[in-house]
Scaffold this motif. Structure first.
Motif, PDB file in Angstrom:
ATOM      1  N   PRO A  32      69.491  41.513  11.537  1.00 55.98           N
ATOM      2  CA  PRO A  32      70.239  40.549  12.359  1.00 55.98           C
ATOM      3  C   PRO A  32      70.071  40.754  13.858  1.00 55.98           C
ATOM      4  N   ALA A  33      70.011  42.006  14.314  1.00 53.68           N
ATOM      5  CA  ALA A  33      69.930  42.283  15.746  1.00 53.68           C
ATOM      6  C   ALA A  33      68.548  42.025  16.326  1.00 53.68           C
ATOM      7  N   PHE A  34      67.486  42.380  15.584  1.00 54.33           N
ATOM      8  CA  PHE A  34      66.143  42.386  16.157  1.00 54.33           C
ATOM      9  C   PHE A  34      65.129  41.490  15.440  1.00 54.33           C
ATOM     10  N   HIS A  35      65.430  41.060  14.238  1.00 49.60           N
ATOM     11  CA  HIS A  35      64.432  40.330  13.459  1.00 49.60           C
ATOM     12  C   HIS A  35      65.017  39.076  12.810  1.00 49.60           C
ATOM     13  N   ALA A  36      66.022  38.483  13.446  1.00 43.38           N
ATOM     14  CA  ALA A  36      66.675  37.312  12.860  1.00 43.38           C
ATOM     15  C   ALA A  36      65.723  36.124  12.760  1.00 43.38           C
ATOM     16  N   GLN A  37      64.965  35.871  13.831  1.00 38.95           N
ATOM     17  CA  GLN A  37      64.023  34.748  13.786  1.00 38.95           C
ATOM     18  C   GLN A  37      62.981  34.970  12.696  1.00 38.95           C
ATOM     19  N   TRP A  38      62.485  36.191  12.594  1.00 42.92           N
ATOM     20  CA  TRP A  38      61.527  36.513  11.522  1.00 42.92           C
ATOM     21  C   TRP A  38      62.142  36.227  10.152  1.00 42.92           C
ATOM     22  N   PHE A  39      63.387  36.661   9.931  1.00 43.81           N
ATOM     23  CA  PHE A  39      64.021  36.470   8.626  1.00 43.81           C
ATOM     24  C   PHE A  39      64.103  34.987   8.282  1.00 43.81           C
ATOM     25  N   PHE A  40      64.542  34.170   9.221  1.00 39.78           N
ATOM     26  CA  PHE A  40      64.696  32.752   8.897  1.00 39.78           C
ATOM     27  C   PHE A  40      63.358  32.038   8.792  1.00 39.78           C
ATOM     28  N   ASN A  41      62.343  32.509   9.500  1.00 39.55           N
ATOM     29  CA  ASN A  41      60.996  31.982   9.273  1.00 39.55           C
ATOM     30  C   ASN A  41      60.533  32.280   7.853  1.00 39.55           C
ATOM     31  N   ARG A  42      60.814  33.502   7.389  1.00 37.62           N
ATOM     32  CA  ARG A  42      60.406  33.868   6.026  1.00 37.62           C
ATOM     33  C   ARG A  42      61.252  33.139   4.984  1.00 37.62           C
ATOM     34  N   LEU A  43      62.505  32.904   5.291  1.00 45.16           N
ATOM     35  CA  LEU A  43      63.352  32.135   4.374  1.00 45.16           C
ATOM     36  C   LEU A  43      62.773  30.735   4.187  1.00 45.16           C
ATOM     37  N   LYS A  44      62.344  30.142   5.285  1.00 46.27           N
ATOM     38  CA  LYS A  44      61.733  28.815   5.209  1.00 46.27           C
ATOM     39  C   LYS A  44      60.419  28.858   4.430  1.00 46.27           C
ATOM     40  N   ALA A  45      59.635  29.930   4.626  1.00 43.20           N
ATOM     41  CA  ALA A  45      58.364  30.074   3.912  1.00 43.20           C
ATOM     42  C   ALA A  45      58.572  30.392   2.439  1.00 43.20           C
ATOM     43  N   GLY A  46      59.714  30.995   2.109  1.00 49.22           N
ATOM     44  CA  GLY A  46      60.014  31.289   0.715  1.00 49.22           C
ATOM     45  C   GLY A  46      59.594  32.663   0.247  1.00 49.22           C
ATOM     46  N   TYR A  47      59.073  33.488   1.151  1.00 51.99           N
ATOM     47  CA  TYR A  47      58.662  34.841   0.760  1.00 51.99           C
ATOM     48  C   TYR A  47      58.458  35.689   2.004  1.00 51.99           C
ATOM     49  N   CYS A  48      58.345  36.999   1.797  1.00 53.26           N
ATOM     50  CA  CYS A  48      57.941  37.913   2.865  1.00 53.26           C
ATOM     51  C   CYS A  48      57.065  38.995   2.252  1.00 53.26           C
ATOM     52  N   LEU A  80      73.939  34.732  14.726  1.00 48.43           N
ATOM     53  CA  LEU A  80      74.989  33.722  14.565  1.00 48.43           C
ATOM     54  C   LEU A  80      74.464  32.285  14.610  1.00 48.43           C
ATOM     55  N   PRO A  81      73.528  31.939  15.519  1.00 44.18           N
ATOM     56  CA  PRO A  81      73.062  30.543  15.557  1.00 44.18           C
ATOM     57  C   PRO A  81      72.323  30.110  14.292  1.00 44.18           C
ATOM     58  N   PHE A  82      71.827  31.069  13.519  1.00 45.55           N
ATOM     59  CA  PHE A  82      71.053  30.735  12.331  1.00 45.55           C
ATOM     60  C   PHE A  82      71.921  30.536  11.082  1.00 45.55           C
ATOM     61  N   LEU A  83      73.160  31.002  11.112  1.00 39.90           N
ATOM     62  CA  LEU A  83      73.969  31.031   9.888  1.00 39.90           C
ATOM     63  C   LEU A  83      74.233  29.654   9.281  1.00 39.90           C
ATOM     64  N   PRO A  84      74.376  28.576  10.079  1.00 35.32           N
ATOM     65  CA  PRO A  84      74.539  27.269   9.436  1.00 35.32           C
ATOM     66  C   PRO A  84      73.386  26.905   8.499  1.00 35.32           C
ATOM     67  N   GLU A  85      72.171  27.353   8.843  1.00 33.26           N
ATOM     68  CA  GLU A  85      71.031  27.096   7.956  1.00 33.26           C
ATOM     69  C   GLU A  85      71.211  27.819   6.624  1.00 33.26           C
ATOM     70  N   LEU A  86      71.686  29.057   6.681  1.00 35.89           N
ATOM     71  CA  LEU A  86      71.927  29.802   5.449  1.00 35.89           C
ATOM     72  C   LEU A  86      73.046  29.150   4.649  1.00 35.89           C
ATOM     73  N   ASP A  87      74.070  28.667   5.330  1.00 31.22           N
ATOM     74  CA  ASP A  87      75.170  27.985   4.641  1.00 31.22           C
ATOM     75  C   ASP A  87      74.682  26.730   3.934  1.00 31.22           C
ATOM     76  N   ARG A  88      73.784  26.000   4.568  1.00 29.38           N
ATOM     77  CA  ARG A  88      73.270  24.768   3.943  1.00 29.38           C
ATOM     78  C   ARG A  88      72.533  25.052   2.647  1.00 29.38           C
TER      79      ARG A  88
END
Length: 336
Positions: A32-48, A80-88
């Motif tokens: 969450p602190a350092f790799h949040a953008q990476w995590f949500f990019n991988r969530l969108k891609a469906g894998y890491c 925090l700004p990414f959490l609505p995407e996870l909620d959806r």
């Protein structure tokens, strides 16, 4: 437990991937602190892609069957700004949020100031609900200047702020002798530490018990064998099946993933005994159910002096030069 295997499309073509039901993000680094953008990019891609820290073998991890995420952090603000995407996406999740107070000793040199961390914790709790933000004071560390009494005073100051925003405090006693690199890093930082013994553990638990009663929150230890039940302190499951069942609303998808039949009465909640799948990759006293961690060691710039997940600041700095939010893994091994 053996995760299902699926075939995924990657930048290198089709690959076999494990498809876990629960993802831990992460015991190995602060995603969450350092790799949040990476995590949500991988969530969108469906894998890491994840590298085994013992043999370096690359493993693809598919999110296809994920039923829950558990996040570990000392600073959730960037996420925090990414959490609505996870909620959806409707996948249940919660946070293990560590807030210590070692500012005077410089033991956590790159975490935000305590006041900022407290404000972030409260905001996160207000967004998610206090059952989904667990406070960790982890680890408890004794030095030539930090006594049990001083630790309790620091816990009390933080608890006065956070107790309305959480249901649980989780803590562990620093086990420095078990980690040579931790001992080395503390020694090089000039920290004169000492191990907890039975007397100091029980002294801390007795003092904490009084605070917990006043705050009306639960206290638990993390991966500790010591029995502190006399003080009303139990053993925690940081990857907690009961909590996941609770916040998932008994989602059939979550229950069926573990071979548990949804109850005929929707108000009947299965207990952890129904999905008692201990994570055998963790320490003996760990109560966590099985999950797949997707973090990488030596990629957390908090550089906490006691951290087992970093070998040295030099290695972390070198690795962070390879970190890319656009890569399949936290550390890119090719141009992106």
């Amino acid at each position: 437990m053996k995760w299902p295997s699926v075939t995924i499309d990657t930048i290198d073509g089709p690959q076999k991937a494990v498809a876990p039901y629960i993802i831990s993000a992460s015991r190995s680094t602060d995603i969450p602190a350092f790799h949040a953008q990476w995590f949500f990019n991988r969530l969108k891609a469906g894998y890491c892609r994840w590298s085994n820290p013992f043999n370096g073998r690359a493993v693809y991890v598919s999110f296809e069957h994920v039923r829950a995420f558990v996040f570990w952090t000392k600073n959730a603000a960037p996420m925090l700004p990414f959490l609505p995407e996870l909620d959806r996406r409707g996948v249940p999740y919660y946070f293990q949020f560590t807030i210590n107070d070692y500012d005077a000793e410089g033991l956590e040199p790159h975490v935000p100031p305590l006041a900022e961390r407290l404000a972030t914790f409260k905001r996160l709790s207000q967004m998610l609900g206090k059952e989904r933000v667990i406070w960790r004071y982890d680890p408890l560390l004794l030095t030539d200047t930090i006594t049990v009494e001083k630790l309790l005073a620091r816990v009390e100051r933080i608890g006065q702020e956070l107790s309305p925003y959480t249901e649980k405090l989780v803590f562990s006693f620093a086990d420095i002798a078990g980690y040579a690199k931790v001992e080395k890093n503390l020694t090089e930082a000039g920290v004169h530490f000492r191990e907890f013994d039975a007397t100091s553990m029980h002294a801390f638990a007795a003092g904490l018990s009084r605070l917990l009663g006043a705050w009306d929150i639960t206290g638990c230890t993390c991966a500790e064998a010591v029995d502190l039940s006399a003080y009303g302190i139990g053993h925690n499951r940081c990857i907690d099946g009961e909590l996941l069942l609770r916040i998932s609303g008994n989602a059939p998808a979550f229950l069926n993933a573990f071979g548990v039949e949804p109850p005929a009465d929707p108000s009947g909640l299965p207990t952890i005994d129904s999905i008692r799948l201990k994570d055998k990759g963790q320490r003996k006293a760990c109560g966590c159910i099985v999950s797949k961690d997707i973090g990488q060691y030596n990629t957390c710039p908090h550089l906490c002096r006691y951290c087992y997940a970093n070998t040295s600041p030099t290695i972390v700095k070198r690795n962070m030069e390879r970190v890319s939010a656009e890569s399949e893994a936290i550390m890119a091994d090719r141009a992106v």
